[in-house]
Design a protein around this motif. Structure first.
Motif, mmCIF file in Angstrom:
data_model
loop_
_atom_site.group_PDB
_atom_site.id
_atom_site.type_symbol
_atom_site.label_atom_id
_atom_site.label_comp_id
_atom_site.label_asym_id
_atom_site.label_seq_id
_atom_site.Cartn_x
_atom_site.Cartn_y
_atom_site.Cartn_z
ATOM 1 N N SER A 10 0.702 -1.263 0.085
ATOM 2 C CA SER A 10 -0.045 0.025 0.198
ATOM 3 C C SER A 10 0.920 1.494 0.112
ATOM 4 O O SER A 10 0.633 2.386 -0.185
ATOM 5 N N SER A 11 1.925 1.760 0.075
ATOM 6 C CA SER A 11 3.362 2.568 -0.229
ATOM 7 C C SER A 11 3.718 2.189 -1.125
ATOM 8 O O SER A 11 4.167 0.940 -1.858
ATOM 9 N N TYR A 12 4.693 3.164 -1.358
ATOM 10 C CA TYR A 12 6.367 3.267 -2.305
ATOM 11 C C TYR A 12 7.572 2.881 -1.604
ATOM 12 O O TYR A 12 8.084 1.472 -2.338
ATOM 13 N N LYS A 13 6.877 2.001 -0.443
ATOM 14 C CA LYS A 13 8.204 2.174 0.551
ATOM 15 C C LYS A 13 8.094 0.103 0.586
ATOM 16 O O LYS A 13 8.881 -0.861 0.164
ATOM 17 N N ARG A 14 6.768 0.251 0.610
ATOM 18 C CA ARG A 14 6.859 -1.379 0.233
ATOM 19 C C ARG A 14 7.044 -2.118 -0.737
ATOM 20 O O ARG A 14 7.468 -3.027 -1.466
ATOM 21 N N GLU A 30 -4.705 -0.434 -1.597
ATOM 22 C CA GLU A 30 -4.854 1.248 -1.876
ATOM 23 C C GLU A 30 -3.598 2.678 -2.498
ATOM 24 O O GLU A 30 -2.580 2.537 -2.133
ATOM 25 N N VAL A 31 -4.261 2.384 -3.768
ATOM 26 C CA VAL A 31 -4.015 2.929 -4.603
ATOM 27 C C VAL A 31 -4.399 4.592 -5.375
ATOM 28 O O VAL A 31 -5.282 4.299 -6.038
ATOM 29 N N GLN A 35 -0.858 7.099 -10.052
ATOM 30 C CA GLN A 35 0.104 6.261 -9.621
ATOM 31 C C GLN A 35 0.100 4.690 -10.533
ATOM 32 O O GLN A 35 1.618 4.295 -10.649
ATOM 33 N N SER A 172 0.016 -7.653 4.494
ATOM 34 C CA SER A 172 1.315 -6.281 4.547
ATOM 35 C C SER A 172 1.475 -6.580 5.573
ATOM 36 O O SER A 172 2.586 -5.514 5.282
#
Length: 190
Positions: A10-14, A30-31, A35, A172
């Motif tokens: 759910s994030s760029y870090k992940r 969740e994007v 993106q 996650s």
């Protein structure tokens, strides 16, 4: 490659953690629709496969037309949704279809059985996945492969879900990604 755990991102870090891992497949949650092009390019560069959760893409309606757009523009490996129209369009487009169901109570379970009978998805994602007895029941009732997701926090819970009949676990929790990254004994890709 087979995966017991399917990272849920759910994030760029992940996303970066997934891209650097040995995992081949992940679920993107969740994007924003803006993106998707960049995320898809990154995944392709690393030879990774993505399943998009259609209901959680901001800026895109989770219906038949939104699904068609996703399939045409981004060529996802698979799509997850609670919506019958999304699952049916994904199947029509030759994309892996995953019907997400929430096991809230007996009435929700019965409604889910009817929905699954109607959509005939490739997989069912059962939430919460931390209920092995329900995984076993849903698999027996539907004769459809199960992904367990939601509220799985410990290694033991992953193992219990798999033992109960889940093909894989979506999570996650990056600590679980690390534990099971080398395990290749469940979910078959391709």
């Amino acid at each position: 490659m087979k995966q017991m755990v399917i990272p849920a991102i759910s994030s760029y870090k992940r996303l970066e953690k997934f891209l650097e891992s040995e995992y081949e497949l992940a679920v993107f949650l969740e994007v924003h629709i803006s993106q998707l092009k960049n995320i898809t390019k990154m995944a392709n560069r690393y030879h990774k496969k993505l399943i998009f959760h259609v209901d959680l893409i901001e800026g895109l309606k989770n219906d038949e037309r939104g699904t068609e757009f996703l399939c045409q523009e981004y060529d996802p490996y698979g799509l997850i949704s609670t919506k019958a129209s999304v699952i049916q369009k994904a199947k029509q487009k030759g994309v892996l279809s995953i019907q997400r169901v929430f096991l809230l109570d007996s009435q929700a379970l019965e409604q889910s059985y009817k929905l699954i009978e109607f959509t005939k998805p490739d997989y069912i994602e059962v939430l919460p996945g931390a209920m092995p007895w329900m995984i076993k029941e849903v698999k027996q009732q539907t004769k459809t492969p199960i992904l367990a997701g939601g509220l799985i926090r410990r290694t033991r819970e992953v193992e219990q879900a798999i033992t109960a009949g889940a093909t894989a676990v979506t999570t996650s929790k990056t600590k679980l990604w690390d534990v099971f990254e080398k395990e290749k004994n469940s979910f078959k890709i391709g």
